[in-house]
Design a protein around this motif. Structure first.
Motif, PDB file in Angstrom:
ATOM      1  N   ALA A 154      46.967  45.325  62.980  1.00  0.00           N
ATOM      2  CA  ALA A 154      48.263  45.024  63.589  1.00  0.00           C
ATOM      3  C   ALA A 154      49.341  44.925  62.515  1.00  0.00           C
ATOM      4  N   GLU A 155      50.565  45.273  62.885  1.00  0.00           N
ATOM      5  CA  GLU A 155      51.707  45.166  61.985  1.00  0.00           C
ATOM      6  C   GLU A 155      52.758  44.269  62.616  1.00  0.00           C
ATOM      7  N   LEU A 156      53.291  43.366  61.813  1.00  0.00           N
ATOM      8  CA  LEU A 156      54.321  42.448  62.286  1.00  0.00           C
ATOM      9  C   LEU A 156      55.582  42.651  61.475  1.00  0.00           C
ATOM     10  N   ALA A 157      56.626  43.099  62.140  1.00  0.00           N
ATOM     11  CA  ALA A 157      57.931  43.160  61.481  1.00  0.00           C
ATOM     12  C   ALA A 157      58.552  41.770  61.498  1.00  0.00           C
ATOM     13  N   TYR A 158      59.391  41.483  60.521  1.00  0.00           N
ATOM     14  CA  TYR A 158      59.997  40.154  60.449  1.00  0.00           C
ATOM     15  C   TYR A 158      61.430  40.248  59.951  1.00  0.00           C
ATOM     16  N   ASP A 159      62.195  39.219  60.311  1.00  0.00           N
ATOM     17  CA  ASP A 159      63.518  39.021  59.728  1.00  0.00           C
ATOM     18  C   ASP A 159      63.443  38.041  58.566  1.00  0.00           C
ATOM     19  N   GLY A 160      62.496  37.116  58.650  1.00  0.00           N
ATOM     20  CA  GLY A 160      62.252  36.160  57.578  1.00  0.00           C
ATOM     21  C   GLY A 160      60.760  35.994  57.364  1.00  0.00           C
ATOM     22  N   LEU A 161      60.358  35.773  56.109  1.00  0.00           N
ATOM     23  CA  LEU A 161      58.941  35.619  55.773  1.00  0.00           C
ATOM     24  C   LEU A 161      58.752  34.338  54.973  1.00  0.00           C
ATOM     25  N   VAL A 162      57.772  33.527  55.390  1.00  0.00           N
ATOM     26  CA  VAL A 162      57.386  32.322  54.657  1.00  0.00           C
ATOM     27  C   VAL A 162      55.998  32.573  54.074  1.00  0.00           C
ATOM     28  N   ILE A 163      55.902  32.544  52.758  1.00  0.00           N
ATOM     29  CA  ILE A 163      54.619  32.724  52.081  1.00  0.00           C
ATOM     30  C   ILE A 163      53.987  31.350  51.899  1.00  0.00           C
ATOM     31  N   ALA A 164      52.883  31.116  52.602  1.00  0.00           N
ATOM     32  CA  ALA A 164      52.217  29.805  52.568  1.00  0.00           C
ATOM     33  C   ALA A 164      50.711  29.979  52.527  1.00  0.00           C
ATOM     34  N   THR A 165      50.257  30.974  51.764  1.00  0.00           N
ATOM     35  CA  THR A 165      48.838  31.325  51.764  1.00  0.00           C
ATOM     36  C   THR A 165      48.002  30.468  50.825  1.00  0.00           C
ATOM     37  N   GLY A 166      48.628  29.598  50.039  1.00  0.00           N
ATOM     38  CA  GLY A 166      47.889  28.584  49.295  1.00  0.00           C
ATOM     39  C   GLY A 166      46.926  29.130  48.260  1.00  0.00           C
ATOM     40  N   MET A 167      45.839  28.401  48.086  1.00  0.00           N
ATOM     41  CA  MET A 167      44.886  28.659  47.016  1.00  0.00           C
ATOM     42  C   MET A 167      43.485  28.878  47.576  1.00  0.00           C
ATOM     43  N   ARG A 168      42.628  29.402  46.736  1.00  0.00           N
ATOM     44  CA  ARG A 168      41.199  29.510  47.051  1.00  0.00           C
ATOM     45  C   ARG A 168      40.423  28.994  45.845  1.00  0.00           C
ATOM     46  N   PRO A 169      39.245  28.428  46.055  1.00  0.00           N
ATOM     47  CA  PRO A 169      38.475  27.887  44.927  1.00  0.00           C
ATOM     48  C   PRO A 169      37.942  28.996  44.030  1.00  0.00           C
ATOM     49  N   ARG A 170      37.993  28.752  42.737  1.00  0.00           N
ATOM     50  CA  ARG A 170      37.369  29.679  41.796  1.00  0.00           C
ATOM     51  C   ARG A 170      35.845  29.540  41.888  1.00  0.00           C
ATOM     52  N   ARG A 171      35.159  30.642  41.663  1.00  0.00           N
ATOM     53  CA  ARG A 171      33.706  30.633  41.602  1.00  0.00           C
ATOM     54  C   ARG A 171      33.258  31.008  40.193  1.00  0.00           C
ATOM     55  N   LEU A 172      32.207  30.390  39.742  1.00  0.00           N
ATOM     56  CA  LEU A 172      31.692  30.677  38.415  1.00  0.00           C
ATOM     57  C   LEU A 172      31.020  32.054  38.395  1.00  0.00           C
ATOM     58  N   PRO A 173      31.263  32.845  37.348  1.00  0.00           N
ATOM     59  CA  PRO A 173      30.573  34.132  37.232  1.00  0.00           C
ATOM     60  C   PRO A 173      29.167  33.988  36.653  1.00  0.00           C
ATOM     61  N   THR A 174      28.728  32.757  36.478  1.00  0.00           N
ATOM     62  CA  THR A 174      27.442  32.459  35.853  1.00  0.00           C
ATOM     63  C   THR A 174      26.294  33.135  36.605  1.00  0.00           C
ATOM     64  N   PRO A 175      25.380  33.803  35.892  1.00  0.00           N
ATOM     65  CA  PRO A 175      24.254  34.445  36.588  1.00  0.00           C
ATOM     66  C   PRO A 175      23.307  33.425  37.202  1.00  0.00           C
ATOM     67  N   GLY A 176      22.621  33.890  38.250  1.00  0.00           N
ATOM     68  CA  GLY A 176      21.653  33.041  38.927  1.00  0.00           C
ATOM     69  C   GLY A 176      21.806  33.161  40.427  1.00  0.00           C
ATOM     70  N   PRO A 177      20.910  32.529  41.191  1.00  0.00           N
ATOM     71  CA  PRO A 177      20.959  32.627  42.653  1.00  0.00           C
ATOM     72  C   PRO A 177      22.213  31.968  43.217  1.00  0.00           C
ATOM     73  N   ALA A 178      22.673  32.477  44.364  1.00  0.00           N
ATOM     74  CA  ALA A 178      23.884  31.949  44.998  1.00  0.00           C
ATOM     75  C   ALA A 178      23.575  30.861  46.016  1.00  0.00           C
ATOM     76  N   LEU A 179      22.419  30.902  46.644  1.00  0.00           N
ATOM     77  CA  LEU A 179      22.081  29.938  47.684  1.00  0.00           C
ATOM     78  C   LEU A 179      21.963  28.545  47.080  1.00  0.00           C
ATOM     79  N   GLY A 180      22.635  27.585  47.730  1.00  0.00           N
ATOM     80  CA  GLY A 180      22.635  26.221  47.224  1.00  0.00           C
ATOM     81  C   GLY A 180      23.843  25.885  46.373  1.00  0.00           C
TER      82      GLY A 180
END
Length: 396
Positions: free
Chosen positions: A95-121
């Protein structure tokens, strides 16, 4: 046809922006888009009291005011891209939404470690689903390894310990919460955690996670091996700005804005919350992101005025935007409160009242002026220090 404002992000910043736009007199269409399926909710409890018990959306949801009853909420779909020149955003569902005004409020996401090993847990704590998944693995028999000794890491560690888990915190810093609090107060808080039974292994990082299908422990940079059933990665966050690529914006750390929260001088586009990097004349005027709880509300108020002006709906020219950042952290029975910008006063830190191992007020100074305070207890002193900070560097 009436005007349309699209709010990119359906968390606290997006909700506060919608409220302020209606309060400012915007009568057009407001569409808020968020990638989570939930209506806006409060995130700070996710690492504290909400993690200590059954986590429900009802327990953390914001009450919607009647003024925003007609806002359209497009939930469970992310914004894939934006064309600021054309005034449109494209959603992941096409879908595409045209706008007259835009509020950017997408915030942050947690960083993940690139450390090798299993992901579960391995867990992070940012969303309701994150908290639910982690809560299901905490208990008296759990061996919990927390990577990171900032506020989120220490809050999660405290909550897990109160639930009876065996908890170890690993971080590269010399003391927990060092960047926002400094060495002395950070060390004092470490002592409080250690009295509760938490072990700190500081000045170290994780070299590899152990286990086959699921994490069973970690080997640290100094060769130490730890057993763990649950790992919590609390190693900071990254801005959700990928969808803005290709528009010529400075996205090196959030979205660069002017003091009015206008995105790089582009009329009709503003940013709010912790994704907004803006200058604050109260301090040195350097553009910074601020991840404090008060910032979504403060920036939404100012951004709504800017957007109304850009859309030709208001001629109001307010004073410079000089918010006073505020946050708190609950760890065990401690309420840690902060006002101002302690991180800017790292070279001149003084105990103003009390002592570091009890109730205390710590002041952070820059060029001799108080720029921030951190308080543990002493609630009667809150109003006095907040008023002093409000009068402070901005008036100098």
């Amino acid at each position: 046809m009436g005007q349309r404002i699209v709010i990119a992000g359906a968390s606290m910043g997006g909700l506060r922006a919608a409220e302020r736009l209606r309060a400012s007199g915007f009568m057009g269409e407001i569409v808020a888009v968020g990638d989570e399926t939930h209506m806006p909710y409060n995130r700070p409890p996710l690492s504290k009291e909400a993690l200590a018990s059954e986590v429900t959306h009802e327990a953390v949801a914001f009450r919607l005011r009647p003024a925003v009853a007609d806002v359209t909420w497009r939930l469970g779909v992310r914004i894939a891209s934006a064309d600021l020149a054309a005034g449109a955003v494209r959603l992941a569902d096409g879908a595409e939404l045209a706008y007259d005004g835009l509020v950017i409020a997408t915030g942050m996401r947690p960083r993940r470690l690139p450390t090798p090993g299993p992901a579960l847990g391995r867990h992070v704590v940012r969303t309701l689903e994150d908290a639910r998944a982690l809560r299901g693995e905490l208990g008296p028999d759990a061996r919990v390894l927390v990577i990171g000794a900032g506020f989120i890491g220490c809050e999660v560690a405290a909550t897990a310990r109160l639930l009876g888990a065996d908890v170890t915190v690993v971080a590269p810093e010399a003391v927990p919460m060092r960047r926002p609090l400094g060495d002395d107060l950070g060390a004092a808080l470490q002592r409080r955690h250690e009295r509760q039974g938490i072990r700190f292994l500081l000045g170290r990082t994780v070299a590899v996670f152990l286990g086959e299908d699921r994490v069973t422990g970690a080997e640290l940079s100094d060769g130490t091996r730890l057993d763990a059933d649950v790992v919590v990665e609390a190693v900071g966050s990254a801005s959700n700005t990928d969808w803005l690529d290709g528009n010529g914006l400075d996205l090196s750390d959030g979205v660069l804005c002017d003091n009015a929260l206008r995105v790089e001088g582009r009329p009709g586009v503003v940013a709010v919350g912790d994704v907004a990097r803006f200058p604050n004349p109260r301090y040195d005027g350097v553009a910074r992101r601020v991840e404090h709880w008060s910032i979504p509300t403060d920036t939404a108020k100012r951004a709504a005025v800017t957007l109304m002006t850009d859309l030709g709906l208001s001629g109001h020219d307010p004073a410079p935007f000089t918010p006073l950042p505020t946050f708190w952290s609950d760890q065990y029975d401690l309420r840690i409160q902060s006002f101002g910008a302690p991180a800017l006063g790292g070279d001149d830190i003084r105990v103003l009242e009390g002592d570091l191992d009890g109730e205390v007020v710590v002041g952070y100074h820059r060029d001799g002026a108080l720029v921030g305070v951190v308080m543990i207890g002493l609630p009667s002193a809150v109003a006095r220090y907040r008023a002093e900070l409000m009068r402070g560097p901005a008036a100098a």
